[in-house]
Design a protein around this motif. Structure first.
Motif, PDB file in Angstrom:
ATOM      1  N   LEU A   1      -7.740  11.393   4.768  1.00 42.73           N
ATOM      2  CA  LEU A   1      -6.950  10.184   5.021  1.00 42.73           C
ATOM      3  C   LEU A   1      -7.564   9.049   4.217  1.00 42.73           C
ATOM      4  N   ARG A   2      -6.719   8.347   3.488  1.00 40.38           N
ATOM      5  CA  ARG A   2      -7.164   7.212   2.685  1.00 40.38           C
ATOM      6  C   ARG A   2      -6.355   5.975   3.075  1.00 40.38           C
ATOM      7  N   ALA A   3      -7.052   4.872   3.263  1.00 44.79           N
ATOM      8  CA  ALA A   3      -6.383   3.610   3.589  1.00 44.79           C
ATOM      9  C   ALA A   3      -6.525   2.662   2.408  1.00 44.79           C
ATOM     10  N   PHE A   4      -5.406   2.355   1.758  1.00 41.59           N
ATOM     11  CA  PHE A   4      -5.422   1.393   0.657  1.00 41.59           C
ATOM     12  C   PHE A   4      -5.411  -0.026   1.221  1.00 41.59           C
ATOM     13  N   LYS A   5      -4.697  -0.211   2.315  1.00 43.59           N
ATOM     14  CA  LYS A   5      -4.703  -1.446   3.097  1.00 43.59           C
ATOM     15  C   LYS A   5      -4.969  -1.017   4.539  1.00 43.59           C
ATOM     16  N   GLU A   6      -5.535  -1.900   5.339  1.00 43.01           N
ATOM     17  CA  GLU A   6      -5.793  -1.539   6.735  1.00 43.01           C
ATOM     18  C   GLU A   6      -4.525  -0.989   7.383  1.00 43.01           C
ATOM     19  N   MET A   7      -4.671   0.147   8.075  1.00 45.91           N
ATOM     20  CA  MET A   7      -3.526   0.795   8.705  1.00 45.91           C
ATOM     21  C   MET A   7      -3.678   0.762  10.225  1.00 45.91           C
ATOM     22  N   LYS A   8      -2.580   0.486  10.906  1.00 50.06           N
ATOM     23  CA  LYS A   8      -2.516   0.543  12.361  1.00 50.06           C
ATOM     24  C   LYS A   8      -1.631   1.732  12.699  1.00 50.06           C
ATOM     25  N   MET A   9      -2.198   2.699  13.460  1.00 43.67           N
ATOM     26  CA  MET A   9      -1.526   3.957  13.737  1.00 43.67           C
ATOM     27  C   MET A   9      -1.434   4.206  15.247  1.00 43.67           C
ATOM     28  N   ALA A  10      -0.316   4.815  15.654  1.00 41.40           N
ATOM     29  CA  ALA A  10      -0.166   5.311  17.027  1.00 41.40           C
ATOM     30  C   ALA A  10      -0.353   6.830  16.951  1.00 41.40           C
ATOM     31  N   CYS A  11      -1.305   7.362  17.716  1.00 47.26           N
ATOM     32  CA  CYS A  11      -1.690   8.772  17.606  1.00 47.26           C
ATOM     33  C   CYS A  11      -1.556   9.470  18.961  1.00 47.26           C
ATOM     34  N   VAL A  12      -1.058  10.700  18.914  1.00 42.53           N
ATOM     35  CA  VAL A  12      -0.936  11.532  20.108  1.00 42.53           C
ATOM     36  C   VAL A  12      -1.728  12.808  19.861  1.00 42.53           C
TER      37      VAL A  12
ATOM     38  N   GLU B   1      -2.266  16.880  16.332  1.00 36.72           N
ATOM     39  CA  GLU B   1      -2.132  15.428  16.337  1.00 36.72           C
ATOM     40  C   GLU B   1      -0.857  15.026  15.615  1.00 36.72           C
ATOM     41  N   SER B   2      -0.171  14.026  16.163  1.00 42.78           N
ATOM     42  CA  SER B   2       0.902  13.363  15.442  1.00 42.78           C
ATOM     43  C   SER B   2       0.493  11.901  15.272  1.00 42.78           C
ATOM     44  N   VAL B   3       0.817  11.348  14.108  1.00 38.77           N
ATOM     45  CA  VAL B   3       0.372  10.000  13.756  1.00 38.77           C
ATOM     46  C   VAL B   3       1.564   9.221  13.212  1.00 38.77           C
ATOM     47  N   TYR B   4       1.824   8.062  13.801  1.00 41.19           N
ATOM     48  CA  TYR B   4       2.908   7.182  13.363  1.00 41.19           C
ATOM     49  C   TYR B   4       2.277   5.896  12.822  1.00 41.19           C
ATOM     50  N   CYS B   5       2.607   5.554  11.587  1.00 46.26           N
ATOM     51  CA  CYS B   5       2.076   4.344  10.966  1.00 46.26           C
ATOM     52  C   CYS B   5       2.926   3.138  11.348  1.00 46.26           C
ATOM     53  N   MET B   6       2.288   2.146  11.960  1.00 43.28           N
ATOM     54  CA  MET B   6       2.963   0.911  12.345  1.00 43.28           C
ATOM     55  C   MET B   6       2.758  -0.202  11.319  1.00 43.28           C
ATOM     56  N   ALA B   7       1.615  -0.155  10.605  1.00 43.13           N
ATOM     57  CA  ALA B   7       1.305  -1.191   9.614  1.00 43.13           C
ATOM     58  C   ALA B   7       0.301  -0.630   8.612  1.00 43.13           C
ATOM     59  N   GLY B   8       0.318  -1.195   7.404  1.00 36.66           N
ATOM     60  CA  GLY B   8      -0.661  -0.824   6.395  1.00 36.66           C
ATOM     61  C   GLY B   8      -0.116   0.128   5.354  1.00 36.66           C
ATOM     62  N   GLU B   9      -1.050   0.655   4.555  1.00 29.19           N
ATOM     63  CA  GLU B   9      -0.655   1.535   3.462  1.00 29.19           C
ATOM     64  C   GLU B   9      -1.797   2.467   3.115  1.00 29.19           C
ATOM     65  N   GLY B  10      -1.465   3.739   2.904  1.00 28.26           N
ATOM     66  CA  GLY B  10      -2.470   4.713   2.518  1.00 28.26           C
ATOM     67  C   GLY B  10      -1.823   6.023   2.146  1.00 28.26           C
ATOM     68  N   GLU B  11      -2.602   7.096   2.263  1.00 30.28           N
ATOM     69  CA  GLU B  11      -2.067   8.428   2.000  1.00 30.28           C
ATOM     70  C   GLU B  11      -2.860   9.457   2.789  1.00 30.28           C
ATOM     71  N   VAL B  12      -2.203  10.590   3.025  1.00 35.35           N
ATOM     72  CA  VAL B  12      -2.871  11.743   3.617  1.00 35.35           C
ATOM     73  C   VAL B  12      -2.731  12.877   2.606  1.00 35.35           C
ATOM     74  N   GLU B  13      -3.833  13.584   2.378  1.00 37.79           N
ATOM     75  CA  GLU B  13      -3.848  14.710   1.444  1.00 37.79           C
ATOM     76  C   GLU B  13      -4.204  15.973   2.212  1.00 37.79           C
ATOM     77  N   THR B  14      -3.362  16.993   2.114  1.00 38.99           N
ATOM     78  CA  THR B  14      -3.656  18.283   2.735  1.00 38.99           C
ATOM     79  C   THR B  14      -4.520  19.079   1.764  1.00 38.99           C
ATOM     80  N   LEU B  15      -5.663  19.556   2.258  1.00 36.56           N
ATOM     81  CA  LEU B  15      -6.628  20.199   1.378  1.00 36.56           C
ATOM     82  C   LEU B  15      -6.242  21.619   1.006  1.00 36.56           C
ATOM     83  N   GLU B  16      -5.434  22.280   1.817  1.00 33.14           N
ATOM     84  CA  GLU B  16      -5.034  23.644   1.489  1.00 33.14           C
ATOM     85  C   GLU B  16      -4.229  23.711   0.194  1.00 33.14           C
TER      86      GLU B  16
END
Length: 134
Positions: free
Chosen positions: A97-108, A59-74
């Motif tokens: 995946l954590r959303a601090f503010k609502e996030m709008k994402m484009a995902c492939v 998956e590839s994910v592009y953030c268009m709006a909002g704020e958060g973070e992604v944490e890799t568990l490895e």
């Protein structure tokens, strides 16, 4: 040629809301469209904090709006997500995946999803789910 409008598709079976209430996704392009990938516009609700592990998909994910973070568990690394950020799960990365503010994402997704997928107990999509009936 395929032409679709997000607002129109949000009113159809292409809009999927997660059972856990963390996200909704409108699947604009699916396996049956024969493009070799699927394309989704996904909203991650503010306050969402959940683990995923796409064992069957890249998956590839592009953030268009909002704020958060992604944490890799490895390795426990945390990456800020803001508008303009792209992250790519190119190694089937187990992540949170954590959303601090609502996030709008484009995902492939590759391989493409069929449309009705939601995360299983491991945070993955099954390789083959039932297609959306239009």
């Amino acid at each position: 040629m395929i032409v679709r409008n997000l607002q129109d598709e949000e009113k159809t079976g292409r809009r999927i809301v997660s059972p856990d209430g963390n996200w909704e996704s409108t699947r604009m392009l699916l396996k049956d469209d024969n493009m070799g990938f699927s394309f989704h516009i996904t909203t991650i609700y503010a306050g969402a904090d959940f683990q995923m592990h796409y064992k069957n998909h890249l998956e590839s994910v592009y953030c268009m709006a909002g704020e958060g973070e992604v944490e890799t568990l490895e390795d426990g690394k945390k990456y800020p997500i803001t508008p303009g950020t792209l992250y790519v799960l190119d190694k089937h990365d187990k992540h949170i995946l954590r959303a601090f503010k609502e996030m709008k994402m484009a995902c492939v997704f590759n391989p493409p999803v069929t449309g009705k997928e939601v995360h299983n107990a491991e945070g993955a999509y099954e390789l083959e789910a039932d297609p959306i009936e239009e």
